[in-house]
Every structure is written in structure tokens, then in C-alpha cells.
Write a protein that holds these residues in place. Structure first.
Motif, PDB file in Angstrom:
ATOM      1  N   PHE A 182       0.847  -1.184   0.000  1.00  0.00           N
ATOM      2  CA  PHE A 182       0.000   0.000   0.000  1.00  0.00           C
ATOM      3  C   PHE A 182       0.884   1.236   0.000  1.00  0.00           C
ATOM      4  O   PHE A 182       2.035   1.198   0.429  1.00  0.00           O
ATOM      5  N   GLY A 183       0.327   2.339  -0.471  1.00  0.00           N
ATOM      6  CA  GLY A 183       1.040   3.609  -0.453  1.00  0.00           C
ATOM      7  C   GLY A 183       0.102   4.711  -0.011  1.00  0.00           C
ATOM      8  O   GLY A 183      -1.099   4.504   0.180  1.00  0.00           O
ATOM      9  N   ILE A 184       0.669   5.894   0.123  1.00  0.00           N
ATOM     10  CA  ILE A 184      -0.122   7.053   0.525  1.00  0.00           C
ATOM     11  C   ILE A 184       0.302   8.247  -0.314  1.00  0.00           C
ATOM     12  O   ILE A 184       1.480   8.405  -0.644  1.00  0.00           O
ATOM     13  N   THR A 185      -0.664   9.057  -0.677  1.00  0.00           N
ATOM     14  CA  THR A 185      -0.418  10.308  -1.369  1.00  0.00           C
ATOM     15  C   THR A 185      -1.033  11.423  -0.540  1.00  0.00           C
ATOM     16  O   THR A 185      -2.193  11.327  -0.129  1.00  0.00           O
ATOM     17  N   VAL A 186      -0.238  12.452  -0.276  1.00  0.00           N
ATOM     18  CA  VAL A 186      -0.684  13.606   0.504  1.00  0.00           C
ATOM     19  C   VAL A 186      -0.505  14.841  -0.362  1.00  0.00           C
ATOM     20  O   VAL A 186       0.560  15.048  -0.946  1.00  0.00           O
ATOM     21  N   SER A 187      -1.562  15.644  -0.463  1.00  0.00           N
ATOM     22  CA  SER A 187      -1.492  16.889  -1.226  1.00  0.00           C
ATOM     23  C   SER A 187      -2.465  17.879  -0.601  1.00  0.00           C
ATOM     24  O   SER A 187      -3.184  17.550   0.343  1.00  0.00           O
ATOM     25  N   ALA A 188      -2.520  19.063  -1.166  1.00  0.00           N
ATOM     26  CA  ALA A 188      -3.467  20.066  -0.674  1.00  0.00           C
ATOM     27  C   ALA A 188      -4.901  19.581  -0.837  1.00  0.00           C
ATOM     28  O   ALA A 188      -5.794  19.982  -0.096  1.00  0.00           O
ATOM     29  N   ALA A 189      -5.141  18.677  -1.801  1.00  0.00           N
ATOM     30  CA  ALA A 189      -6.488  18.150  -2.046  1.00  0.00           C
ATOM     31  C   ALA A 189      -6.918  17.131  -1.001  1.00  0.00           C
ATOM     32  O   ALA A 189      -8.095  16.863  -0.846  1.00  0.00           O
ATOM     33  N   GLY A 190      -5.968  16.530  -0.281  1.00  0.00           N
ATOM     34  CA  GLY A 190      -6.311  15.541   0.736  1.00  0.00           C
ATOM     35  C   GLY A 190      -5.249  14.471   0.874  1.00  0.00           C
ATOM     36  O   GLY A 190      -4.142  14.593   0.347  1.00  0.00           O
ATOM     37  N   GLN A 191      -5.626  13.419   1.582  1.00  0.00           N
ATOM     38  CA  GLN A 191      -4.741  12.295   1.828  1.00  0.00           C
ATOM     39  C   GLN A 191      -5.456  11.030   1.377  1.00  0.00           C
ATOM     40  O   GLN A 191      -6.621  10.828   1.698  1.00  0.00           O
ATOM     41  N   ARG A 192      -4.740  10.180   0.643  1.00  0.00           N
ATOM     42  CA  ARG A 192      -5.346   8.962   0.118  1.00  0.00           C
ATOM     43  C   ARG A 192      -4.381   7.802   0.277  1.00  0.00           C
ATOM     44  O   ARG A 192      -3.216   7.892  -0.124  1.00  0.00           O
ATOM     45  N   VAL A 193      -4.864   6.717   0.857  1.00  0.00           N
ATOM     46  CA  VAL A 193      -4.109   5.471   0.921  1.00  0.00           C
ATOM     47  C   VAL A 193      -4.587   4.610  -0.236  1.00  0.00           C
ATOM     48  O   VAL A 193      -5.785   4.511  -0.492  1.00  0.00           O
ATOM     49  N   TRP A 194      -3.642   3.999  -0.965  1.00  0.00           N
ATOM     50  CA  TRP A 194      -3.978   3.223  -2.145  1.00  0.00           C
ATOM     51  C   TRP A 194      -3.282   1.872  -2.121  1.00  0.00           C
ATOM     52  O   TRP A 194      -2.295   1.676  -1.428  1.00  0.00           O
ATOM     53  N   LEU A 195      -3.855   0.957  -2.893  1.00  0.00           N
ATOM     54  CA  LEU A 195      -3.315  -0.396  -2.998  1.00  0.00           C
ATOM     55  C   LEU A 195      -2.708  -0.577  -4.380  1.00  0.00           C
ATOM     56  O   LEU A 195      -3.357  -0.289  -5.388  1.00  0.00           O
ATOM     57  N   GLY A 196      -1.454  -1.003  -4.423  1.00  0.00           N
ATOM     58  CA  GLY A 196      -0.781  -1.272  -5.696  1.00  0.00           C
ATOM     59  C   GLY A 196      -0.154  -0.048  -6.310  1.00  0.00           C
ATOM     60  O   GLY A 196       1.048   0.145  -6.235  1.00  0.00           O
ATOM     61  N   THR A 197      -0.972   0.792  -6.929  1.00  0.00           N
ATOM     62  CA  THR A 197      -0.491   2.013  -7.563  1.00  0.00           C
ATOM     63  C   THR A 197      -1.375   3.182  -7.130  1.00  0.00           C
ATOM     64  O   THR A 197      -2.486   2.976  -6.636  1.00  0.00           O
ATOM     65  N   GLU A 198      -0.898   4.381  -7.361  1.00  0.00           N
ATOM     66  CA  GLU A 198      -1.651   5.576  -6.952  1.00  0.00           C
ATOM     67  C   GLU A 198      -3.058   5.614  -7.513  1.00  0.00           C
ATOM     68  O   GLU A 198      -3.967   6.130  -6.874  1.00  0.00           O
ATOM     69  N   ASP A 199      -3.256   5.077  -8.702  1.00  0.00           N
ATOM     70  CA  ASP A 199      -4.590   5.087  -9.276  1.00  0.00           C
ATOM     71  C   ASP A 199      -5.371   3.807  -8.974  1.00  0.00           C
ATOM     72  O   ASP A 199      -6.462   3.592  -9.481  1.00  0.00           O
ATOM     73  N   GLY A 200      -4.793   2.944  -8.103  1.00  0.00           N
ATOM     74  CA  GLY A 200      -5.466   1.713  -7.709  1.00  0.00           C
ATOM     75  C   GLY A 200      -6.570   1.979  -6.698  1.00  0.00           C
ATOM     76  O   GLY A 200      -6.851   3.137  -6.341  1.00  0.00           O
ATOM     77  N   PRO A 201      -7.223   0.925  -6.219  1.00  0.00           N
ATOM     78  CA  PRO A 201      -8.265   1.110  -5.223  1.00  0.00           C
ATOM     79  C   PRO A 201      -7.689   1.798  -3.998  1.00  0.00           C
ATOM     80  O   PRO A 201      -6.524   1.593  -3.658  1.00  0.00           O
ATOM     81  N   GLY A 202      -8.491   2.617  -3.348  1.00  0.00           N
ATOM     82  CA  GLY A 202      -7.962   3.339  -2.204  1.00  0.00           C
ATOM     83  C   GLY A 202      -9.038   3.925  -1.322  1.00  0.00           C
ATOM     84  O   GLY A 202     -10.239   3.749  -1.554  1.00  0.00           O
ATOM     85  N   TRP A 203      -8.564   4.624  -0.308  1.00  0.00           N
ATOM     86  CA  TRP A 203      -9.427   5.216   0.713  1.00  0.00           C
ATOM     87  C   TRP A 203      -8.973   6.633   0.989  1.00  0.00           C
ATOM     88  O   TRP A 203      -7.781   6.873   1.244  1.00  0.00           O
ATOM     89  N   ASP A 204      -9.904   7.560   0.945  1.00  0.00           N
ATOM     90  CA  ASP A 204      -9.597   8.940   1.303  1.00  0.00           C
ATOM     91  C   ASP A 204      -9.630   9.059   2.824  1.00  0.00           C
ATOM     92  O   ASP A 204     -10.578   8.591   3.467  1.00  0.00           O
ATOM     93  N   LEU A 205      -8.607   9.667   3.389  1.00  0.00           N
ATOM     94  CA  LEU A 205      -8.524   9.835   4.832  1.00  0.00           C
ATOM     95  C   LEU A 205      -9.160  11.148   5.253  1.00  0.00           C
ATOM     96  O   LEU A 205      -9.118  12.126   4.504  1.00  0.00           O
ATOM     97  N   PRO A 206      -9.730  11.175   6.448  1.00  0.00           N
ATOM     98  CA  PRO A 206     -10.295  12.445   6.924  1.00  0.00           C
ATOM     99  C   PRO A 206      -9.180  13.459   7.150  1.00  0.00           C
ATOM    100  O   PRO A 206      -8.060  13.093   7.490  1.00  0.00           O
ATOM    101  N   ILE A 207      -9.506  14.702   6.936  1.00  0.00           N
ATOM    102  CA  ILE A 207      -8.510  15.766   7.110  1.00  0.00           C
ATOM    103  C   ILE A 207      -8.758  16.460   8.423  1.00  0.00           C
ATOM    104  O   ILE A 207      -9.834  16.692   8.842  1.00  0.00           O
TER     105      ILE A 207
END
Length: 152
Positions: free
Chosen positions: A127-152
Motif C-alpha cells: 500500500f502507499g499514501i499520497t498527501v497533497s493540498a487536495a487531501g490524503q489517500r491510501v492506495w493499494l498497488g499504484t496511486e490510481d489503484g483502489p484506495g481510501w480517502d482519509l479524513p482531514i
């Protein structure tokens, strides 16, 4: 790829978690009353949440829920909305779930666990995580894979 105010990367091998700082510990809460709700068969074995990554996936799917219990008898209580889900064994060797409140907690957890199952139940390091001004998202496999938006 990262830019100003952005970061992305994978979780490290092992078991990543964070300890709550003492001044940030949650205030005491009453024991939740197990109230009636809508009952249906569960599509996953509740014990899937007992393994490290399974419990972590459940927390991603229902981030404001507290989990109590183990094995076939799990209780999820969303402290933000009061929503509840509780599982139990049924007479046929399967499981049932009772849910109530505005958030169908077990539905979210089931979908998350099934996503992981369809990917051969990978460990947290897939799994990975992407953090930006738009929010935080944990993803499976690749950034565009299935994922979950985290509360801010």
C-alpha cells in the motif's frame, strides 16, 4: 513523484502504526448500548479483522470507528456518528451483521476486505499514501489503484 506541499510513497515493510500522544488520548466514553438495527448475512469472516493488515484495512474503511471484540463477535462503533455494526456466528456456520445509524460501517469494511482479498491479501507494504493540498489517500498497488480517502 512529489512537488511543493505533496508527498507520495509506500508504507514500509513491517507493521506501521502510530501511538496516540498522551494529551491527545480520547476522552472517556460510555460503553455503547447495543441497539437493534438491520440484520443481514456478512459476506466476509469477521476474523479477517484480527490479522494486522485486516484490522488496518478496516480502520481505513471506517476511520472514526472504534473496534471491539475478536473472531466472530466484532463491534464497530463510530464515535462521530453513533453508527454501529456488530457481527455474530449464525446457525449455518456463517456470520450475521446488525447495523444501525447513518454510516453502514460493516458495508464499508466488507468492501475494503474484499478489495484486499481480490489482490491476494497483500501486507501493508503493498500500500502507499499520497498527501497533497487536495487531501490524503491510501492506495493499494499504484496511486490510481483502489484506495481510501482519509479524513482531514
Amino acid at each position: 513523484m512529489t512537488g511543493p506541499g505533496e508527498a507520495t510513497g509506500r508504507f514500509l515493510p513491517g507493521y506501521t502504526s502510530f501511538m496516540i500522544a498522551r494529551p491527545h488520548d480520547r476522552p472517556p466514553r460510555p460503553t455503547p448500548a447495543l441497539l437493534p438495527g438491520e440484520e443481514r448475512p456478512s459476506h466476509i469472516g469477521p476474523a479477517k479483522l484480527d490479522d494486522w493488515t485486516g484490522g488496518w484495512i478496516a480502520q481505513l474503511a471506517a476511520p472514526s470507528a472504534e473496534r471491539m471484540g475478536a473472531g466472530a463477535e466484532q463491534i464497530l462503533w463510530d464515535v462521530a456518528t453513533g453508527s454501529q455494526a456488530r457481527t455474530a456466528s449464525d446457525a449455518d456456520g456463517g456470520w450475521t451483521v446488525v447495523q444501525r445509524g447513518p454510516v453502514r460501517l460493516w458495508d464499508r469494511v466488507e468492501r475494503a476486505v474484499q478489495r484486499r482479498q481480490s489482490a491476494d491479501e497483500p501486507h501493508q507494504d503493498r500500500f502507499g499514501i499520497t498527501v497533497s493540498a487536495a487531501g490524503q489517500r491510501v492506495w493499494l498497488g499504484t496511486e490510481d489503484g483502489p484506495g481510501w480517502d482519509l479524513p482531514i
